[in-house]
Design a protein around this motif. Sequence first.
Motif, PDB file in Angstrom:
ATOM      1  N   ARG A 140      -9.364   0.532 -47.488  1.00 19.48           N
ATOM      2  CA  ARG A 140      -9.661  -0.763 -48.101  1.00 19.48           C
ATOM      3  C   ARG A 140      -8.677  -1.814 -47.587  1.00 19.48           C
ATOM      4  NH1 ARG A 140     -11.077  -0.862 -54.197  1.00 19.48           N
ATOM      5  NH2 ARG A 140      -9.112   0.241 -54.421  1.00 19.48           N
ATOM      6  N   ILE A 141      -9.206  -2.973 -47.231  1.00 19.48           N
ATOM      7  CA  ILE A 141      -8.436  -4.101 -46.720  1.00 19.48           C
ATOM      8  C   ILE A 141      -8.701  -5.294 -47.627  1.00 19.48           C
ATOM      9  CG2 ILE A 141      -8.060  -5.640 -44.752  1.00 19.48           C
ATOM     10  CD1 ILE A 141      -9.195  -3.353 -43.003  1.00 19.48           C
ATOM     11  N   TYR A 142      -7.644  -5.988 -47.999  1.00 22.67           N
ATOM     12  CA  TYR A 142      -7.758  -7.194 -48.811  1.00 22.67           C
ATOM     13  C   TYR A 142      -7.566  -8.418 -47.917  1.00 22.67           C
ATOM     14  CZ  TYR A 142      -7.191  -4.108 -52.849  1.00 22.67           C
ATOM     15  OH  TYR A 142      -7.353  -3.107 -53.779  1.00 22.67           O
ATOM     16  N   SER A 143      -8.404  -9.429 -48.124  1.00 21.81           N
ATOM     17  CA  SER A 143      -8.269 -10.708 -47.424  1.00 21.81           C
ATOM     18  C   SER A 143      -7.954 -11.783 -48.451  1.00 21.81           C
ATOM     19  CB  SER A 143      -9.554 -11.050 -46.662  1.00 21.81           C
ATOM     20  OG  SER A 143     -10.639 -11.198 -47.556  1.00 21.81           O
ATOM     21  N   LEU A 144      -6.845 -12.463 -48.246  1.00 27.62           N
ATOM     22  CA  LEU A 144      -6.388 -13.532 -49.141  1.00 27.62           C
ATOM     23  C   LEU A 144      -6.595 -14.865 -48.431  1.00 27.62           C
ATOM     24  CD1 LEU A 144      -4.851 -14.419 -51.732  1.00 27.62           C
ATOM     25  CD2 LEU A 144      -2.741 -14.135 -50.443  1.00 27.62           C
ATOM     26  N   HIS A 145      -7.358 -15.763 -49.052  1.00 27.41           N
ATOM     27  CA  HIS A 145      -7.656 -17.064 -48.453  1.00 27.41           C
ATOM     28  C   HIS A 145      -7.668 -18.117 -49.551  1.00 27.41           C
ATOM     29  CE1 HIS A 145     -11.706 -16.242 -49.994  1.00 27.41           C
ATOM     30  NE2 HIS A 145     -11.620 -15.072 -49.393  1.00 27.41           N
ATOM     31  N   ASP A 146      -8.027 -19.351 -49.166  1.00 23.95           N
ATOM     32  CA  ASP A 146      -8.015 -20.457 -50.121  1.00 23.95           C
ATOM     33  C   ASP A 146      -9.028 -20.273 -51.241  1.00 23.95           C
ATOM     34  OD1 ASP A 146      -6.251 -21.321 -48.280  1.00 23.95           O
ATOM     35  OD2 ASP A 146      -7.485 -22.942 -47.482  1.00 23.95           O
ATOM     36  N   GLY A 147     -10.079 -19.512 -50.973  1.00 24.22           N
ATOM     37  CA  GLY A 147     -11.108 -19.325 -51.986  1.00 24.22           C
ATOM     38  C   GLY A 147     -10.870 -18.164 -52.914  1.00 24.22           C
ATOM     39  N   GLY A 148      -9.866 -17.325 -52.656  1.00 24.59           N
ATOM     40  CA  GLY A 148      -9.582 -16.208 -53.536  1.00 24.59           C
ATOM     41  C   GLY A 148      -9.237 -14.958 -52.750  1.00 24.59           C
ATOM     42  N   ILE A 149      -9.671 -13.797 -53.283  1.00 29.07           N
ATOM     43  CA  ILE A 149      -9.353 -12.492 -52.713  1.00 29.07           C
ATOM     44  C   ILE A 149     -10.651 -11.710 -52.563  1.00 29.07           C
ATOM     45  CG2 ILE A 149      -8.036 -10.362 -52.993  1.00 29.07           C
ATOM     46  CD1 ILE A 149      -6.151 -11.919 -54.834  1.00 29.07           C
ATOM     47  N   ASP A 150     -10.828 -11.069 -51.400  1.00 31.67           N
ATOM     48  CA  ASP A 150     -11.989 -10.229 -51.129  1.00 31.67           C
ATOM     49  C   ASP A 150     -11.510  -8.828 -50.768  1.00 31.67           C
ATOM     50  OD1 ASP A 150     -13.830 -12.258 -51.558  1.00 31.67           O
ATOM     51  OD2 ASP A 150     -13.656 -12.968 -49.494  1.00 31.67           O
ATOM     52  N   CYS A 170     -15.843 -25.600 -53.364  1.00 32.17           N
ATOM     53  CA  CYS A 170     -15.330 -26.001 -52.049  1.00 32.17           C
ATOM     54  C   CYS A 170     -13.815 -26.048 -52.136  1.00 32.17           C
ATOM     55  CB  CYS A 170     -15.895 -27.358 -51.622  1.00 32.17           C
ATOM     56  SG  CYS A 170     -15.352 -27.873 -49.973  1.00 32.17           S
ATOM     57  N   PRO A 171     -13.097 -25.021 -51.699  1.00 26.73           N
ATOM     58  CA  PRO A 171     -11.646 -25.013 -51.803  1.00 26.73           C
ATOM     59  C   PRO A 171     -11.025 -26.059 -50.892  1.00 26.73           C
ATOM     60  CG  PRO A 171     -12.398 -23.161 -50.513  1.00 26.73           C
ATOM     61  CD  PRO A 171     -13.628 -23.828 -51.042  1.00 26.73           C
ATOM     62  N   SER A 172     -10.056 -26.801 -51.424  1.00 27.50           N
ATOM     63  CA  SER A 172      -9.400 -27.843 -50.642  1.00 27.50           C
ATOM     64  C   SER A 172      -7.949 -27.511 -50.355  1.00 27.50           C
ATOM     65  CB  SER A 172      -9.469 -29.179 -51.389  1.00 27.50           C
ATOM     66  OG  SER A 172      -8.858 -29.068 -52.675  1.00 27.50           O
ATOM     67  N   GLU A 173      -7.331 -26.609 -51.116  1.00 24.18           N
ATOM     68  CA  GLU A 173      -5.933 -26.285 -50.918  1.00 24.18           C
ATOM     69  C   GLU A 173      -5.679 -24.866 -51.395  1.00 24.18           C
ATOM     70  OE1 GLU A 173      -4.291 -28.185 -55.105  1.00 24.18           O
ATOM     71  OE2 GLU A 173      -4.049 -29.288 -53.223  1.00 24.18           O
ATOM     72  N   PRO A 174      -4.623 -24.205 -50.892  1.00 23.10           N
ATOM     73  CA  PRO A 174      -4.336 -22.843 -51.353  1.00 23.10           C
ATOM     74  C   PRO A 174      -3.999 -22.832 -52.836  1.00 23.10           C
ATOM     75  CG  PRO A 174      -3.146 -23.362 -49.327  1.00 23.10           C
ATOM     76  CD  PRO A 174      -3.736 -24.648 -49.807  1.00 23.10           C
ATOM     77  N   SER A 175      -4.607 -21.908 -53.561  1.00 21.81           N
ATOM     78  CA  SER A 175      -4.372 -21.796 -54.995  1.00 21.81           C
ATOM     79  C   SER A 175      -3.581 -20.561 -55.366  1.00 21.81           C
ATOM     80  CB  SER A 175      -5.709 -21.783 -55.741  1.00 21.81           C
ATOM     81  OG  SER A 175      -6.523 -20.746 -55.245  1.00 21.81           O
ATOM     82  N   LEU A 176      -3.305 -19.668 -54.423  1.00 20.64           N
ATOM     83  CA  LEU A 176      -2.519 -18.464 -54.663  1.00 20.64           C
ATOM     84  C   LEU A 176      -1.344 -18.456 -53.700  1.00 20.64           C
ATOM     85  CD1 LEU A 176      -5.358 -15.787 -54.927  1.00 20.64           C
ATOM     86  CD2 LEU A 176      -4.119 -16.831 -56.818  1.00 20.64           C
ATOM     87  N   TYR A 177      -0.165 -18.143 -54.219  1.00 19.70           N
ATOM     88  CA  TYR A 177       0.977 -17.995 -53.335  1.00 19.70           C
ATOM     89  C   TYR A 177       1.745 -16.711 -53.614  1.00 19.70           C
ATOM     90  CZ  TYR A 177       4.122 -20.016 -56.937  1.00 19.70           C
ATOM     91  OH  TYR A 177       4.849 -20.277 -58.086  1.00 19.70           O
ATOM     92  N   GLY A 178       1.013 -15.683 -54.032  1.00 19.49           N
ATOM     93  CA  GLY A 178       1.610 -14.384 -54.224  1.00 19.49           C
ATOM     94  C   GLY A 178       0.546 -13.316 -54.332  1.00 19.49           C
ATOM     95  N   PHE A 179       0.728 -12.201 -53.616  1.00 18.78           N
ATOM     96  CA  PHE A 179      -0.232 -11.101 -53.669  1.00 18.78           C
ATOM     97  C   PHE A 179       0.501  -9.821 -53.331  1.00 18.78           C
ATOM     98  CE2 PHE A 179      -3.085  -8.090 -51.655  1.00 18.78           C
ATOM     99  CZ  PHE A 179      -4.139  -8.048 -52.550  1.00 18.78           C
TER     100      PHE A 179
END
Length: 802
Positions: free
Chosen positions: A462-472, A508-517
């Motif tokens: 399993r691989i997690y992708s962290l982006h401006d829209g959330g986590i997949d 429509c994400p405009s800026e990063p909302s997460l800064y920790g994972f």
Amino acid sequence: MRITADPTRSPTPKEEVEWVPLPDHPVFTATSHDASSSSSSATAAVSRNLLAWDGASRLYFWDTDDNCLHRLTLRLGDPDPTSVLAASPSKVLQADVVPDFDVQKISINRNGTAMLLSGSERLCVMYLYGRTSKQDVNLICRTITVGSQTYSPANNDIRVLQALWHPSSDTHLGILSSDSVFRLFNLAVDPLQPEQEYYLQPMEPGRSSSASSVCPVGFSFGGDHLWDRFSVFISFSDGATYVLCPVVPFGSLFKRESLLEIYNDAHTFGLSSANSVAARNSKMAISWLEATFPELEKHETEGDNLSFLRAQAYALFDSSLVLQGPLRRVGQSGNKDSIGRSAECEGRAVSFLYNLVSRDSILVTAWSGGQLQIDALADEIQPAWIIGSPPRLRADSHDQILGLAMICESIPSGRLDKVDHNAWLGNPPPLLRLAIVDLALPRRAESGYDISLFTDTLMPERIYSLHDGGIDSIVLHFLPFTSQTNGKDDTMRTPSVHPVLNTCQSGCPSEPSLYGFVSLSDSFGYSWIVAATLSRECVVLEMKTWNLLLPVSIDMEKKPFQLEGQPKESDIPTIISKELLSGPKEVLVPWASPSLRSVASDSIEGRSKLHQYFKLFHETYVEYAHKVYLELKHHAPQLKKIINDQHSRLGDAQKKLLKVEEKQSALQKRIDRAIQMHNSLEERLQQLRNLPCALKKPLSRSERQFKSELDNFKEVELGALHSSVDALSARMRRHVQASKASQQQKISGKSAGDDQISMLKSSLEKLTLVNTENTKKVKLVESSLKTKERSSRESSLPLLEN
């Protein structure tokens, strides 16, 4: 008077610890900070990760407001198997030298003793076991700066792209910078000067390269598999991936069993090969292994063998490493279309991840358009050198190597059709394309998304992708070598993609909302992910792992469709049995012969026949009625329950109908407004169609291709050119400063020599003057002494005569 200490009282009273759920911890629920300021500071960076886990029981969180590190002790799965508890209050760790840069990412080393604090231009390492402060209970930790001679505000054109701890060492740190140089630092020896430097030259001779092909994006160390443990995978902005092998930290430990495996493999398949190139490459690899690990040459018994071997500082004196690549897919030649991006990928490569799953080496490249390119190595990695390109070595007085630097160039490789016949020929391993995963992110007109990649600590598939829209979450169901070894079906199954956390409120994400994972796991098979938001909130989600990789089984005998809410046949209760509903088996009047119809009822035969009929009626119908009575009486409570349930459902339906009737007027108004808006939009569309610009012809195929090339140049090449110009200007500035400093030293050396000569001359003149004056004074003293002697003699003569 003698004073005795109380044994029950501790000399340092400990604070009581309270165990609270991790999202409710005071570190994440504190409201003293300014959310807007933290948000503005976080958006200045492209991506952040201010959470780290030591793999056991400690979670670290960097506080950007107070410039301190919080250490939280966790309890995983206690008391509930799915809960995560944290000790409150947390331990606060402060650096003895406060970092004077914006910390963007933190990462902990292998044994959990040091924390890397990295920014875009500077890095420092904070040792986690410090001394207690005298003012408060915080720990003051020793902090050192890494590579201040290279990564400093004076050389701000050189950016730190990625910094990672080496998986086989607790003190080695790998850093990839924007000047296309990979450096390996040994913090235990010298944190300012790198131990190893590799200058990357990815351009092949005769290949028309773009600016993005020389701009690196990220790197990753290899896993514990054959030569992968000595490999460094480097990705560039155009999506091309290269390999450096072998790269080993000086003094690091490796398993003897793993080293013997590749050592015997080189002897078996390399030296015995009929190809001279393969024999030469394997011979160089064997000599490198024997010099780096001298214990491999000793043939000792297994009982005396060491389980781990320490790597010695060694480098071939006349050869430099080959930058193997770019890695191409199986069966493709060396044309440019087989390198880098696929047709489904958009933008530029933004991050890279190496993941080892059992026997498969997985390479994942994230693109700014929101796609993930997943490949697997179709062959094993072998080391490769360029003969005639000597490295530069730094040694001590005992000829021990302290550091090395070399230029790593890429050499052209041939067509890779037959993978099995390319061992030890110096060709880079080919890639097998597993999937192109589209995260379905909203299209952006600007530079695109910055996607970070992580692996699950419990399930490497399993691989997690962290982006401006959330986590997949992306789960790999097909692995070439692992599936073949386990005897599974060789058919490729596409990865499954599941959104885990959505932070797009407006779509429509405009800026990063997460800064920790960070990903957590325990020994019982439970897995969690922890995310920190800009408003300093903590999100903990349990991730299912059991039976996630099993194929979906479909029962063809089941009905294909079942309405939601419709009860199944097995759920319908049996009110009356089917036997009672079918009635008695015998007929109401039994069949009789015609002779009995003339018999009188008061005769003996008639009475016996009537008695027989009565007995038959009683046995059949009265007992049947009694069974019906008992069964209905037994099912009365169940019928009552069903009736009450139907009444409650009827009441709920009536309430819903009332709500619908109440909202009908509002819905009708909204429908009317929508119809009016639709009509107005149709009118505007008709007006726009009548404009002159609507009569323009569509672009031709060549014009569309030229436009896509211009867009690609605007999005990818322009930024790559800017970074290349910045790196070259930084190198030129350093060279000019170094040349000026050397000239000033020469001039200052000459002027210092002239001044010393003039001072010596003046001092000599002064000494001569003093010497002449002293000689004159001596002569005067001598003359005065002579006159005194004469006078004394003359005065003594008359006395003698008398």
